[in-house]
Design an enzyme around this catalytic site. Structure first.
Site, PDB file in Angstrom:
ATOM      1  N   ARG A 124      -1.391   8.893   1.158  1.00 33.97           N
ATOM      2  CA  ARG A 124      -2.783   9.273   0.884  1.00 33.97           C
ATOM      3  C   ARG A 124      -3.047  10.762   0.815  1.00 33.97           C
ATOM      4  NH1 ARG A 124      -5.811   4.845   4.609  1.00 33.97           N
ATOM      5  NH2 ARG A 124      -5.017   3.145   3.375  1.00 33.97           N
ATOM      6  N   ARG A 127      -1.453   9.037   8.617  1.00 37.87           N
ATOM      7  CA  ARG A 127      -1.310   7.614   8.961  1.00 37.87           C
ATOM      8  C   ARG A 127      -0.832   6.796   7.766  1.00 37.87           C
ATOM      9  NH1 ARG A 127      -4.791   3.054   8.516  1.00 37.87           N
ATOM     10  NH2 ARG A 127      -6.292   4.418   7.477  1.00 37.87           N
ATOM     11  N   HIS A 172     -11.799   9.237   6.124  1.00 35.04           N
ATOM     12  CA  HIS A 172     -11.513   7.813   6.363  1.00 35.04           C
ATOM     13  C   HIS A 172     -11.018   7.515   7.771  1.00 35.04           C
ATOM     14  CE1 HIS A 172     -10.463   3.749   5.224  1.00 35.04           C
ATOM     15  NE2 HIS A 172      -9.174   3.937   5.482  1.00 35.04           N
ATOM     16  N   HIS A 191      -9.458   9.143   2.482  1.00 31.41           N
ATOM     17  CA  HIS A 191      -9.020   8.028   1.617  1.00 31.41           C
ATOM     18  C   HIS A 191      -9.258   8.462   0.176  1.00 31.41           C
ATOM     19  CE1 HIS A 191      -8.513   4.116  -0.156  1.00 31.41           C
ATOM     20  NE2 HIS A 191      -8.158   3.625   1.019  1.00 31.41           N
ATOM     21  N   GLU A 196       0.851  -1.203   0.000  1.00 37.18           N
ATOM     22  CA  GLU A 196       0.000   0.000   0.000  1.00 37.18           C
ATOM     23  C   GLU A 196       0.878   1.241   0.000  1.00 37.18           C
ATOM     24  OE1 GLU A 196      -2.939  -0.434   3.099  1.00 37.18           O
ATOM     25  OE2 GLU A 196      -3.776  -2.212   2.171  1.00 37.18           O
TER      26      GLU A 196
HETATM   27  C1  SIN Z   1      -7.625   0.272   2.403  1.00 40.77           C
HETATM   28  O1  SIN Z   1      -7.857  -0.901   2.219  1.00 40.77           O
HETATM   29  O2  SIN Z   1      -7.316   1.045   1.501  1.00 40.77           O
HETATM   30  C2  SIN Z   1      -7.721   0.813   3.786  1.00 40.77           C
HETATM   31  C3  SIN Z   1      -6.547   0.456   4.573  1.00 40.77           C
HETATM   32  C4  SIN Z   1      -6.301   1.485   5.631  1.00 40.77           C
HETATM   33  O3  SIN Z   1      -7.021   2.445   5.732  1.00 40.77           O
HETATM   34  O4  SIN Z   1      -5.317   1.336   6.348  1.00 40.77           O
END
Ligand code: SIN
Length: 552
Positions: A286, A382, A347, A240, A117
């Site tokens: 993000r 975060r 988010h 998000h 991610e």
């Molecule tokens: C996601 O699956 O994009 C959310 C994961 C997160 O917010 O840490």
């Protein structure tokens, strides 16, 4: 006579932090777990991507720390980061002990299949398909239900904490429990607890568009604040970048893992645009991606952008993202054939009640963990998938710390006064709640969103102040209902976010303002610390105070 329950430990909230706290603390004592809807309703249950943890021999705690610190833009507490990151492997083992299965690689079943991610320099996200949170909560709940030391009460909404200070007892101000509303019975009762743990999640419902379930109304943060605890960095709200844009899809997230597997953001013409802001493109942290989308939508006037992963085979998408694939298909979006329309949405709250990684606060008897707390792990932004990790590890550390501290906190002998309705009646004006709820959320979205200015924040401050006053009046005039309690909390959350945002005269992490676009040299937390008074629960609680006076 009001009913009062007695318990050594009271846990409020049934996400990963609350459930883990209950399970760990129940090893030693009885635990009462209270949750306002059904126990499986939580943001944790909705988490898709997974839980970050160093399990790959090529990865290291230092690398995970480095990624967390760099995403946190100077505002993380390094010791907090270390404690959470290093506590990860034991947290994962504890989940596996209750039966959680994280996916393994087909070719090497002894290894986890690790997702990637934004902001992570390694693949380190353990997952269960794309319903990781649900898979975790399901197994934890089974363990909680089977535990002889845990009693769960569902459909019970917390109203306010009770503290010795409010009861006018001398000595250190200590939390001794709280008032609760049994929603079905429409009855207010008290819980008298030696330790109260708030694990009620964040407050993203304060925004019009959010990836969170309806329960995310910031109840724990608002209650702790009213009880006199400081809150920290409330302006750091994470948006998000990719929620599904579809009129029928309320709050449906398209996991960052989709970008981790090669999905790219494009505009209506199919052109990539995040690369103009950051060389990491769609996998930048993000805050950068959300701002790039906001900018692109404003520039082109389009209502959304698109996430394109059509280069992957249908079989891969069905296996890796079964939930997202299916939900999109139901709504007429075939992600194997067409880009997914997406927009940013609120988010996660990186700020919250000031607390240490083991949940300790400035008030004995009150512990705060998970998204409700601000421990210094997330700083100004975060790192993806660090939140389930924090909830899990903090709960374990809390249980450990109580084992050693328990004898130090003496039993405080108090009687919680009866809840009084006074002249309050059943409301015949529920429209006020509906109206104010919508107004707060729209105001926050328009004026306190991804890009802020002094002017917008000032507009928000004025409107929220008026709404707060109106909601307080309503709260006192009518019998409490879950809607009113949530609205009252949301209004407090909105005010705290705006106050913190107005204090920060720079752009850092998730707080971006056109008036101060640069980051200042020194990173400082925004801490709000009000003396009892404006924010104090004494203004709001509808009970007779020990001095015989009541607010009304
Ligand atoms: C996601 O699956 O994009 C959310 C994961 C997160 O917010 O840490």
């Amino acid at each position: 006579m009001m009913r009062t329950l007695h318990t050594p430990v009271l846990v409020v909230g049934s996400g990963i932090a609350g459930l883990q706290a209950a399970l760990k603390l129940a090893e030693k004592q009885k635990v009462l777990l209270i949750t306002k809807r059904t126990a499986d309703t939580s943001s944790s249950d909705w988490a898709q991507g997974g839980i970050s943890c160093v399990v790959d021999p090529d990865d290291s705690f230092d690398a995970h720390m480095e990624d967390t610190l760099s995403t946190g833009a100077g505002l993380c507490d390094e010791e907090a980061v270390r404690a959470i990151v290093e506590g990860g492997p034991e947290g994962i083992r504890s989940l596996e002990r209750v039966g959680v299965h994280f996916e393994r690689r087909d070719s090497r079943p002894e290894e986890y299949d690790l997702g990637r991610e934004g902001g992570h320099t390694h693949r380190r996200v353990l997952h269960a398909g794309d319903i990781t949170g649900h898979a975790i909560i399901l197994k934890m709940l089974q363990a909680v239900h089977d535990h002889p030391n845990i009693r769960i009460m569902e459909g019970v909404m917390a109203i306010d904490l009770v503290t010795t200070g409010w009861l006018k007892h001398s000595g250190v101000n200590t939390c001794v429990g709280g008032y609760f509303l049994d929603v079905k019975l429409e009855e207010v009762f008290a819980v008298r607890a030696r330790h109260t743990v708030l694990a009620t999640g964040g407050g993203c419902k304060v925004y019009l568009y959010t990836s969170n379930p309806d329960v995310a109304t910031g109840d724990g943060i608002a209650m702790a604040w009213r009880a006199g605890l400081p809150v920290k960095n409330m302006e750091m709200v994470q948006f998000h970048p990719t929620c599904l844009f579809h009129r029928k899809a309320k709050s449906f997230l398209i996991s960052e893992a989709v970008r981790g597997e090669g999905g790219v953001l494009v505009n209506q013409k199919g052109d990539r645009f995040v690369e103009k802001f950051d060389s990491r493109g769609s996998l930048a942290p993000r805050d950068i991606v959300a701002r790039a989308i906001d900018h692109e939508m404003k520039r082109t006037g389009a209502p959304c952008v698109y996430l394109d992963i059509t280069h992957k085979s249908r079989e891969f998408l069905q296996n890796r993202f079964p939930n997202i694939y299916q939900r999109c298909l139901e709504l007429g979006v075939d992600m194997a054939e067409q880009p997914i329309p997406v927009v940013p949405a609120a988010h996660y709250f990186c700020g919250g009640v000031e607390a240490t990684v083991d949940g300790a606060t400035r008030m004995p008897g009150l512990h705060v963990i998970g998204e409700t707390a601000c421990t210094g792990l997330h700083g100004a932004n975060r790192l993806a998938s660090n939140s389930l990790l924090e909830g899990l590890v903090s709960a374990g550390l809390l249980a450990e710390s109580l084992k050693t501290k328990d004898d130090l906190i003496g039993e405080v002998s108090v009687t919680i006064p009866d809840w009084e309705a006074y002249h309050a009646v059943h409301s015949d004006e529920a429209v006020v709640v509906e109206h104010n709820w919508n107004e707060i959320r729209t105001c926050m979205w328009d004026y306190v969103g991804i890009v802020r200015t002094d002017k917008r924040l000032e507009r928000a401050r004025r409107r929220i102040r008026n709404l707060r006053n109106e909601i307080r009046e309503y709260y006192l005039d009518y019998l409490v209902t879950p809607d009113v309690l949530e609205l009252r909390n949301l209004a407090t959350i909105a005010e705290l976010v705006v106050r913190c945002a107005r204090r920060r005269k720079e752009s850092r992490g998730l707080h971006f303002t056109l008036d101060y676009p640069e980051m200042r040299g020194e990173a400082e937390d925004t801490v709000l610390e009000d003396p009892p008074g404006e924010s104090s629960q004494m203004l709001d609680a509808r009970v007779e105070t020990p001095s015989g006076l009541s607010y009304k």
